[in-house]
Structures are given as C-alpha cells and as structure tokens.
Scaffold this motif. Structure first.
Motif, mmCIF file in Angstrom:
data_model
loop_
_atom_site.group_PDB
_atom_site.id
_atom_site.type_symbol
_atom_site.label_atom_id
_atom_site.label_comp_id
_atom_site.label_asym_id
_atom_site.label_seq_id
_atom_site.Cartn_x
_atom_site.Cartn_y
_atom_site.Cartn_z
ATOM 1 N N GLU A 43 0.868 -1.176 0.000
ATOM 2 C CA GLU A 43 0.000 0.000 0.000
ATOM 3 C C GLU A 43 0.904 1.225 0.000
ATOM 4 O OE1 GLU A 43 -2.618 -0.168 3.347
ATOM 5 O OE2 GLU A 43 -3.532 -2.035 2.677
ATOM 6 N N ILE A 44 0.519 2.258 -0.755
ATOM 7 C CA ILE A 44 1.356 3.454 -0.881
ATOM 8 C C ILE A 44 0.517 4.691 -0.594
ATOM 9 C CG2 ILE A 44 2.833 4.816 -2.406
ATOM 10 C CD1 ILE A 44 3.246 2.253 -4.068
ATOM 11 N N SER A 45 1.033 5.555 0.266
ATOM 12 C CA SER A 45 0.430 6.874 0.466
ATOM 13 C C SER A 45 1.534 7.901 0.256
ATOM 14 C CB SER A 45 -0.189 7.009 1.861
ATOM 15 O OG SER A 45 0.804 6.857 2.856
ATOM 16 N N THR A 46 1.141 9.119 -0.101
ATOM 17 C CA THR A 46 2.144 10.128 -0.421
ATOM 18 C C THR A 46 1.929 11.389 0.402
ATOM 19 O OG1 THR A 46 0.824 11.087 -2.192
ATOM 20 C CG2 THR A 46 2.336 9.322 -2.799
ATOM 21 N N GLY A 47 2.939 12.243 0.377
ATOM 22 C CA GLY A 47 2.849 13.530 1.048
ATOM 23 C C GLY A 47 4.060 14.371 0.715
#
Length: 186
Positions: A43-47
C-alpha cells in the motif's frame, strides 16, 4: 527503479532469513506449496516532504504459509529478529541481485511487526518512507538588470526596510516629551 530496488531488496532479505520458502508474487494459487511467502503489492500513500522532495510511505503485508501456525510464526519471527539485529536496515541489491557495498546503500524500515492471521499463516508488516525529488526545471539566473523611468537611480543602491519593532519605537519616541528634571540633570 527505486521502488523496484527497495522491494527486491526486502524480498531478498525476507526470503534469506526465512530459510528460502517458495515465493509467490501475484495471486497465491489454490495448490500452492508451503512453506511459502506471499509478497502482495504494498500500500502506498504520499505527502510533501521538503521544498525539493516528496515522500512515499509504504505499508507491506507479507504473508507466510506453513503446515502449522507455529511454523509460520517461527519463519516470520526469523525475519523480524534479523531486521532488528540489522537495526531495521535492509541492504540494497543491484539489478543482478548482488548487494551494493557502502554504508549509504541500505533502506531503513520502521519497526516491523508480526501476527498470526489464520491457521498455518502469519503476517509480517513492514513500513518505510522513501523520499523522491520533485521534477523541476532549472531557472536561468539573472545577471544584469536595468531600472528605467527613474529620476533618482541612487535610491536603488541602498534600501533600508524597517522592522515593525523599529517603526513602533520611532512612533513612541517621536511623540514622547523630553523628561523634565528638578535640579541637576543626572
């Protein structure tokens, strides 16, 4: 390239310390062989990270299958303790699967965790943050400038910008009367 290198490095590390179970990468077939390690997509989240970089945060839930729950947990435990002994650092591998020498060629993971998820299955949870540069074009730096239409070009040589504190002091002192002394001035 970076994502593939990080994932490939973690896979190589996990398989090595789990005594090389059979790896599965996409869907686990119904007739899979065990001991097995299943690597789904993370799972990938960005910021945002800095003015020049952004962050990609990964959460990877790697599953281990064995004939018993205890054996699956034991293989997960081997990977977890190997990571902790290495201070959560996974050595990066190159395109040929060889470790890249040098202290800067390691991926730092957050603290890993394990849990049993089903009969004969355990899960290792790995998380980490990868920093990537934004794509940006270099700006051409100005080397000459010209101010036109001014009759006082010397005002552009020195500019004093007052701070709010300086302005407040000037206002207060300009309207404040001189003290009067009775007798001699100190």
């Amino acid at each position: 390239m970076l994502l593939e290198q990080e994932i490939a490095s973690i896979m190589a590390f996990a398989l090595k310390y789990a005594d090389n179970p059979r790896p599965y990468y996409y869907d686990v077939p119904e007739s899979f062989q065990y001991p097995a390690m299943y690597f789904p997509q993370p799972e990938i989240s960005t910021g945002g990270e800095t003015f020049r970089t952004y962050a990609m945060r990964y959460a990877w839930y790697i599953k281990i299958f064995c004939d018993t729950t205890e054996n699956a947990y034991e293989l997960a435990w081997k990977v977890l303790t190997a990571l902790k002994r290495q201070r959560n650092l996974v050595p990066l591998i190159d395109e040929d699967g060889k470790y890249i020498a040098g202290c800067g060629n390691k991926l730092r993971l957050d603290d890993p965790s394990i849990k049993t998820i089903d009969t004969g299955a355990a899960q290792i949870t790995l998380t980490w943050t990868s920093r990537r540069p934004y794509a940006y074009d270099e700006a051409e730096k100005m080397t000459e400038w010209e101010v036109s239409g001014s009759t006082h070009p010397d005002i552009y040589n020195t500019v004093r910008i007052e701070t709010a504190y300086d302005a407040a002091v000037q206002i207060v002192t300009a309207n404040y009367p001189e003290p009067e002394y009775a007798g001699e001035a100190p």
